[in-house]
Scaffold this motif. Structure first.
Motif, PDB file in Angstrom:
ATOM      1  N   TRP A 107     -15.264  30.722  30.725  1.00 34.62           N
ATOM      2  CA  TRP A 107     -16.298  30.914  29.706  1.00 34.62           C
ATOM      3  C   TRP A 107     -16.778  32.364  29.647  1.00 34.62           C
ATOM      4  N   ALA A 108     -16.913  33.021  30.793  1.00 32.98           N
ATOM      5  CA  ALA A 108     -17.318  34.434  30.792  1.00 32.98           C
ATOM      6  C   ALA A 108     -16.276  35.289  30.079  1.00 32.98           C
ATOM      7  N   SER A 109     -15.021  34.953  30.265  1.00 34.12           N
ATOM      8  CA  SER A 109     -13.939  35.731  29.666  1.00 34.12           C
ATOM      9  C   SER A 109     -13.758  35.432  28.186  1.00 34.12           C
ATOM     10  N   CYS A 110     -13.880  34.167  27.818  1.00 42.76           N
ATOM     11  CA  CYS A 110     -13.615  33.772  26.430  1.00 42.76           C
ATOM     12  C   CYS A 110     -14.797  34.008  25.490  1.00 42.76           C
ATOM     13  N   LEU A 144      -8.672  27.384  23.157  1.00 46.58           N
ATOM     14  CA  LEU A 144      -7.775  26.413  22.527  1.00 46.58           C
ATOM     15  C   LEU A 144      -6.630  26.033  23.468  1.00 46.58           C
ATOM     16  N   LEU A 145      -6.125  26.988  24.237  1.00 48.57           N
ATOM     17  CA  LEU A 145      -5.109  26.672  25.247  1.00 48.57           C
ATOM     18  C   LEU A 145      -5.678  25.706  26.289  1.00 48.57           C
ATOM     19  N   THR A 146      -6.903  25.956  26.700  1.00 45.70           N
ATOM     20  CA  THR A 146      -7.546  25.076  27.676  1.00 45.70           C
ATOM     21  C   THR A 146      -7.734  23.684  27.090  1.00 45.70           C
ATOM     22  N   SER A 147      -8.118  23.603  25.833  1.00 41.78           N
ATOM     23  CA  SER A 147      -8.269  22.310  25.170  1.00 41.78           C
ATOM     24  C   SER A 147      -6.945  21.540  25.186  1.00 41.78           C
ATOM     25  N   TYR A 150     -13.891  22.444  24.380  1.00 44.87           N
ATOM     26  CA  TYR A 150     -13.062  23.651  24.277  1.00 44.87           C
ATOM     27  C   TYR A 150     -12.560  23.855  22.856  1.00 44.87           C
ATOM     28  N   LEU A 151     -12.192  22.777  22.175  1.00 40.84           N
ATOM     29  CA  LEU A 151     -11.696  22.884  20.812  1.00 40.84           C
ATOM     30  C   LEU A 151     -12.771  23.417  19.867  1.00 40.84           C
ATOM     31  N   ILE A 152     -13.957  22.845  19.929  1.00 39.41           N
ATOM     32  CA  ILE A 152     -15.047  23.287  19.048  1.00 39.41           C
ATOM     33  C   ILE A 152     -15.427  24.736  19.335  1.00 39.41           C
ATOM     34  N   LEU A 184     -12.672  26.995  17.964  1.00 39.08           N
ATOM     35  CA  LEU A 184     -12.737  27.083  16.506  1.00 39.08           C
ATOM     36  C   LEU A 184     -13.945  27.920  16.059  1.00 39.08           C
ATOM     37  N   TRP A 185     -15.063  27.777  16.761  1.00 46.12           N
ATOM     38  CA  TRP A 185     -16.249  28.575  16.440  1.00 46.12           C
ATOM     39  C   TRP A 185     -15.951  30.064  16.622  1.00 46.12           C
TER      40      TRP A 185
END
Length: 190
Positions: A106-109, A123-126, A172-174, A177-178
């Motif tokens: 989360w810190a990185s993304c 998205l990869l994580t999702s 992760y998907l939402i 996409l956000w």
């Protein structure tokens, strides 16, 4: 607002570590609730509430996503799962590693300077969460019963897989996409 997210984050951590979830649901479902709260709920709240600390631990988003992939799938190998389930030190190592890798992702993304790379990482994580959850749901037998020395509980494993699908996949998907939307809006105004 950022500091206001710290209380829910700490409350979630207290919930998964202090409430004896195994008394209220199948063991594997409790296991999965802990994992999903750590990586998909508490970690992003901590990152959002402590942005300066998060900035210091950020790495390239895809590297963080790869680290989480390796760690999550590694802890779901039967021998590693048994270590985390049956040994106190193993359980502590598993829980800490899930929280740390969740914070790393989360810190990185969520870095503002790389929204598309962050979206790609989330998205990869999702996708890998969806795959692992589906494998747990569709497995023809309890993968962990024999190595953990417990009675088979295929329905508990299936519930755990569904929890992974119901919590990890959409979070992760939402978020991915956000971030994609944010990047597109920024490019549209530039």
């Amino acid at each position: 607002m950022k500091a206001g997210l710290l209380i829910p984050a700490l409350s979630l951590l207290a919930f998964v570590w202090l409430v004896p979830l195994d008394r209220y649901m199948p063991i594997f479902a409790a296991h999965m609730i802990r994992h999903m709260v750590l990586v998909a709920l508490a970690a992003p709240l901590l990152v959002l509430s402590l942005p300066d600390a998060a900035d210091r631990m950020a790495v390239p988003p895809l590297a963080a996503a790869l680290a989480e992939f390796v760690l999550v799938w590694g802890w779901h190998l039967p021998a590693a799962h048994a270590l985390g389930r049956l040994q106190g030190l193993g359980f502590a190592a598993e829980q800490v590693s899930f929280l740390v890798v969740g914070l790393l992702v989360w810190a990185s993304c969520l870095r503002r300077d790389q929204p598309l790379a962050g979206a790609g990482g989330l998205l990869l994580t999702s996708m890998h969460m969806t795959l692992l959850g589906a494998l747990l749901v569709l497995a023809p037998r309890d993968i962990y019963a024999e190595i953990c020395g417990t009675a088979p509980d295929l329905s508990g494993q299936q519930i755990g897989g569904m929890l992974m699908l119901a919590i990890g996949t959409p979070v992760y998907l939402i978020a991915g996409l956000w971030l994609t939307g944010q990047a597109l809006r920024e490019r549209g105004t530039a």
